[in-house]
Design a protein around this motif. Structure first.
Motif, PDB file in Angstrom:
ATOM      1  N   GLY A 173     128.083 -16.302  29.022  1.00  0.00           N
ATOM      2  CA  GLY A 173     129.228 -16.421  29.927  1.00  0.00           C
ATOM      3  C   GLY A 173     129.735 -15.092  30.456  1.00  0.00           C
ATOM      4  N   ASP A 174     129.329 -13.982  29.823  1.00  0.00           N
ATOM      5  CA  ASP A 174     129.773 -12.653  30.266  1.00  0.00           C
ATOM      6  C   ASP A 174     128.824 -12.012  31.269  1.00  0.00           C
ATOM      7  OD1 ASP A 174     131.918 -12.883  28.543  1.00  0.00           O
ATOM      8  OD2 ASP A 174     130.922 -11.833  26.893  1.00  0.00           O
ATOM      9  N   ILE A 175     127.686 -12.638  31.514  1.00  0.00           N
ATOM     10  CA  ILE A 175     126.671 -12.029  32.373  1.00  0.00           C
ATOM     11  C   ILE A 175     127.199 -11.782  33.783  1.00  0.00           C
ATOM     12  CG2 ILE A 175     124.404 -12.362  33.427  1.00  0.00           C
ATOM     13  CD1 ILE A 175     124.272 -11.728  30.473  1.00  0.00           C
ATOM     14  N   ASP A 176     127.908 -12.742  34.333  1.00  0.00           N
ATOM     15  CA  ASP A 176     128.405 -12.614  35.713  1.00  0.00           C
ATOM     16  C   ASP A 176     129.379 -11.448  35.832  1.00  0.00           C
ATOM     17  OD1 ASP A 176     128.645 -13.566  38.458  1.00  0.00           O
ATOM     18  OD2 ASP A 176     130.672 -14.183  37.904  1.00  0.00           O
ATOM     19  N   PHE A 177     130.290 -11.312  34.862  1.00  0.00           N
ATOM     20  CA  PHE A 177     131.264 -10.221  34.897  1.00  0.00           C
ATOM     21  C   PHE A 177     130.563  -8.868  34.739  1.00  0.00           C
ATOM     22  CE2 PHE A 177     134.142  -7.230  32.842  1.00  0.00           C
ATOM     23  CZ  PHE A 177     135.272  -7.315  33.653  1.00  0.00           C
ATOM     24  N   ILE A 178     129.599  -8.783  33.819  1.00  0.00           N
ATOM     25  CA  ILE A 178     128.886  -7.534  33.596  1.00  0.00           C
ATOM     26  C   ILE A 178     128.105  -7.126  34.845  1.00  0.00           C
ATOM     27  CG2 ILE A 178     127.025  -6.464  32.261  1.00  0.00           C
ATOM     28  CD1 ILE A 178     127.942  -8.168  29.877  1.00  0.00           C
ATOM     29  N   THR A 179     127.502  -8.116  35.496  1.00  0.00           N
ATOM     30  CA  THR A 179     126.740  -7.837  36.712  1.00  0.00           C
ATOM     31  C   THR A 179     127.629  -7.239  37.795  1.00  0.00           C
ATOM     32  OG1 THR A 179     125.214  -9.647  36.220  1.00  0.00           O
ATOM     33  CG2 THR A 179     125.284  -8.872  38.482  1.00  0.00           C
ATOM     34  N   LYS A 180     128.809  -7.819  37.979  1.00  0.00           N
ATOM     35  CA  LYS A 180     129.726  -7.313  38.993  1.00  0.00           C
ATOM     36  C   LYS A 180     130.283  -5.942  38.621  1.00  0.00           C
ATOM     37  CE  LYS A 180     131.389 -11.861  40.522  1.00  0.00           C
ATOM     38  NZ  LYS A 180     132.591 -12.733  40.613  1.00  0.00           N
ATOM     39  N   THR A 181     130.534  -5.732  37.337  1.00  0.00           N
ATOM     40  CA  THR A 181     131.177  -4.492  36.906  1.00  0.00           C
ATOM     41  C   THR A 181     130.220  -3.306  36.913  1.00  0.00           C
ATOM     42  OG1 THR A 181     132.661  -5.774  35.479  1.00  0.00           O
ATOM     43  CG2 THR A 181     132.510  -3.414  35.058  1.00  0.00           C
ATOM     44  N   LEU A 182     129.047  -3.483  36.323  1.00  0.00           N
ATOM     45  CA  LEU A 182     128.113  -2.371  36.158  1.00  0.00           C
ATOM     46  C   LEU A 182     127.135  -2.222  37.317  1.00  0.00           C
ATOM     47  CD1 LEU A 182     127.200  -2.774  32.365  1.00  0.00           C
ATOM     48  CD2 LEU A 182     128.984  -1.362  33.386  1.00  0.00           C
ATOM     49  N   GLY A 183     127.053  -3.241  38.164  1.00  0.00           N
ATOM     50  CA  GLY A 183     126.096  -3.171  39.259  1.00  0.00           C
ATOM     51  C   GLY A 183     124.668  -3.376  38.806  1.00  0.00           C
ATOM     52  N   VAL A 184     124.475  -4.050  37.675  1.00  0.00           N
ATOM     53  CA  VAL A 184     123.131  -4.322  37.168  1.00  0.00           C
ATOM     54  C   VAL A 184     122.700  -5.721  37.581  1.00  0.00           C
ATOM     55  CG1 VAL A 184     123.460  -2.812  35.185  1.00  0.00           C
ATOM     56  CG2 VAL A 184     123.987  -5.239  34.968  1.00  0.00           C
ATOM     57  N   LEU A 185     121.406  -5.968  37.473  1.00  0.00           N
ATOM     58  CA  LEU A 185     120.868  -7.299  37.682  1.00  0.00           C
ATOM     59  C   LEU A 185     120.157  -7.742  36.413  1.00  0.00           C
ATOM     60  CD1 LEU A 185     119.408  -7.082  41.307  1.00  0.00           C
ATOM     61  CD2 LEU A 185     121.494  -8.243  40.572  1.00  0.00           C
ATOM     62  N   PRO A 186     120.379  -8.968  35.944  1.00  0.00           N
ATOM     63  CA  PRO A 186     119.702  -9.434  34.728  1.00  0.00           C
ATOM     64  C   PRO A 186     118.191  -9.453  34.919  1.00  0.00           C
ATOM     65  CG  PRO A 186     121.506 -10.899  35.357  1.00  0.00           C
ATOM     66  CD  PRO A 186     121.295  -9.974  36.497  1.00  0.00           C
ATOM     67  N   VAL A 187     117.473  -9.015  33.896  1.00  0.00           N
ATOM     68  CA  VAL A 187     116.009  -8.965  33.946  1.00  0.00           C
ATOM     69  C   VAL A 187     115.469  -9.959  32.923  1.00  0.00           C
ATOM     70  CG1 VAL A 187     113.969  -7.516  33.696  1.00  0.00           C
ATOM     71  CG2 VAL A 187     116.075  -6.540  34.637  1.00  0.00           C
ATOM     72  N   ALA A 188     114.643 -10.894  33.399  1.00  0.00           N
ATOM     73  CA  ALA A 188     114.127 -11.947  32.524  1.00  0.00           C
ATOM     74  C   ALA A 188     112.733 -11.643  31.999  1.00  0.00           C
ATOM     75  CB  ALA A 188     114.118 -13.286  33.260  1.00  0.00           C
ATOM     76  N   ASN A 189     112.090 -10.591  32.520  1.00  0.00           N
ATOM     77  CA  ASN A 189     110.748 -10.238  32.078  1.00  0.00           C
ATOM     78  C   ASN A 189     110.605  -8.727  32.069  1.00  0.00           C
ATOM     79  OD1 ASN A 189     107.737  -9.650  32.380  1.00  0.00           O
ATOM     80  ND2 ASN A 189     107.701 -11.873  32.074  1.00  0.00           N
ATOM     81  N   VAL A 190     109.930  -8.208  31.061  1.00  0.00           N
ATOM     82  CA  VAL A 190     109.811  -6.754  30.922  1.00  0.00           C
ATOM     83  C   VAL A 190     109.068  -6.133  32.102  1.00  0.00           C
ATOM     84  CG1 VAL A 190     107.651  -6.827  29.607  1.00  0.00           C
ATOM     85  CG2 VAL A 190     109.256  -4.928  29.271  1.00  0.00           C
ATOM     86  N   GLU A 191     108.207  -6.914  32.761  1.00  0.00           N
ATOM     87  CA  GLU A 191     107.462  -6.388  33.902  1.00  0.00           C
ATOM     88  C   GLU A 191     108.358  -6.176  35.121  1.00  0.00           C
ATOM     89  OE1 GLU A 191     104.500  -5.409  33.450  1.00  0.00           O
ATOM     90  OE2 GLU A 191     104.196  -6.330  31.483  1.00  0.00           O
ATOM     91  N   ASN A 192     109.537  -6.771  35.112  1.00  0.00           N
ATOM     92  CA  ASN A 192     110.455  -6.658  36.253  1.00  0.00           C
ATOM     93  C   ASN A 192     111.507  -5.563  36.059  1.00  0.00           C
ATOM     94  OD1 ASN A 192     109.148  -8.838  37.474  1.00  0.00           O
ATOM     95  ND2 ASN A 192     110.505 -10.330  36.501  1.00  0.00           N
ATOM     96  N   LEU A 193     111.317  -4.721  35.050  1.00  0.00           N
ATOM     97  CA  LEU A 193     112.256  -3.621  34.813  1.00  0.00           C
ATOM     98  C   LEU A 193     112.030  -2.523  35.843  1.00  0.00           C
ATOM     99  CD1 LEU A 193     112.488  -3.138  30.938  1.00  0.00           C
ATOM    100  CD2 LEU A 193     114.375  -3.577  32.497  1.00  0.00           C
ATOM    101  N   THR A 194     112.805  -2.545  36.906  1.00  0.00           N
ATOM    102  CA  THR A 194     112.691  -1.534  37.957  1.00  0.00           C
ATOM    103  C   THR A 194     114.051  -0.894  38.194  1.00  0.00           C
ATOM    104  OG1 THR A 194     112.996  -3.295  39.601  1.00  0.00           O
ATOM    105  CG2 THR A 194     110.734  -2.625  39.107  1.00  0.00           C
ATOM    106  N   ALA A 195     114.035   0.290  38.796  1.00  0.00           N
ATOM    107  CA  ALA A 195     115.258   1.088  38.942  1.00  0.00           C
ATOM    108  C   ALA A 195     116.320   0.395  39.780  1.00  0.00           C
ATOM    109  CB  ALA A 195     114.906   2.447  39.556  1.00  0.00           C
ATOM    110  N   ASP A 196     115.925  -0.486  40.703  1.00  0.00           N
ATOM    111  CA  ASP A 196     116.914  -1.144  41.564  1.00  0.00           C
ATOM    112  C   ASP A 196     117.737  -2.190  40.821  1.00  0.00           C
ATOM    113  OD1 ASP A 196     114.620  -2.691  41.277  1.00  0.00           O
ATOM    114  OD2 ASP A 196     114.994  -3.781  43.146  1.00  0.00           O
ATOM    115  N   LYS A 197     117.374  -2.477  39.560  1.00  0.00           N
ATOM    116  CA  LYS A 197     118.126  -3.462  38.768  1.00  0.00           C
ATOM    117  C   LYS A 197     119.015  -2.790  37.716  1.00  0.00           C
ATOM    118  CE  LYS A 197     114.659  -7.139  39.239  1.00  0.00           C
ATOM    119  NZ  LYS A 197     113.720  -6.397  40.083  1.00  0.00           N
TER     120      LYS A 197
END
Length: 239
Positions: free
Chosen positions: A130-154
């Motif tokens: 339930g905190d994911i949405d708030f964290i995304t807005k606050t830190l400017g991060v994007l949730p990553v569901a796979n290790v292969e998708n770990l890129t700097a834009d997230k």
């Protein structure tokens, strides 16, 4: 109200309370496994939704190992799998890792925490869904569901991520959050605030929390419907 978070902690006085616009506070403490870091400057923050633990089958099954050679091989394969995951996280440039809590299996194991600590990566686990949405807005991060998708834009950037001690326990404070670089991926940022409420005892903290919530509800009501009526029986007297 979802974009304003109230975080309470015992210690200090009510005057020590503060509002963090370019920062936030996590009630979860940093992992201390194998002497992991508790203070990171110039932080690169990632929020992951995959598990750093050995994979499990979709159905319940039992594997019987009767030979020490097979057991040793299984442990080596498990260690190699976890080490590869941690290396990919390190190679992506992450030094602060937020791990979402998993229901199906362990989100992270002690061995994984040991690898990440040796790589000087600060780990904050058990992030609620339930905190994911708030964290995304606050830190400017994007949730990553796979290790292969770990890129700097997230990733998110912050000047300092530090664990601080309160009489109630340890919390992690993030300050100096930087806006994300312009990318093709649209993301909300900077539309949240965190109020860190302090108090000398639980009664003061609870009362301050309730009062702030009431004030926020009043502001929300005025924003939704631009009308206000005075109290103290003023309407009845006027009628």
């Amino acid at each position: 109200l979802k974009d304003v978070r109230l975080v309470t902690a015992l210690g200090g006085t009510i005057d020590d309370s503060e509002m963090l616009v370019g920062g936030t506070v996590f009630k979860q403490k940093a992992s201390h496994s194998a002497g992991g870091p508790t203070r990171i400057a110039n932080a690169t923050i990632a929020l992951i939704q995959f598990c750093i633990s050995p994979p499990k089958t979709d159905i319940e099954s039992t594997v019987t190992v009767s030979d020490y050679t097979q057991m040793d091989r299984a442990l080596k394969e498990e260690r190699k799998y976890l080490l590869d995951l941690c290396k990919k996280i390190k190679d992506a440039g992450v030094n602060v890792l937020l791990i979402q809590k998993s229901v199906l299996r362990d989100a992270v194991t002690a061995q994984s925490l040991d690898f990440l600590a040796k790589m000087k990566i600060m780990v904050i686990k058990d992030i609620e869904r339930g905190d994911i949405d708030f964290i995304t807005k606050t830190l400017g991060v994007l949730p990553v569901a796979n290790v292969e998708n770990l890129t700097a834009d997230k990733f998110g950037k912050a000047d300092l991520v530090q664990e601080i001690t309160t009489p109630e326990g340890k919390v992690v404070r993030v300050t100096g959050i930087q806006p994300p670089a312009t990318t093709s991926v649209a993301r909300p940022f900077g539309r949240t605030a965190t109020v860190f409420v302090r108090g000398s005892n639980s009664l003061v903290v609870a009362e301050a929390d309730r009062s702030l919530h009431d004030a926020l509800c009043v502001i929300r009501s005025i924003v939704k419907r631009r009308a206000i009526i005075s109290g103290g029986a003023a309407p009845e007297i006027e009628v």
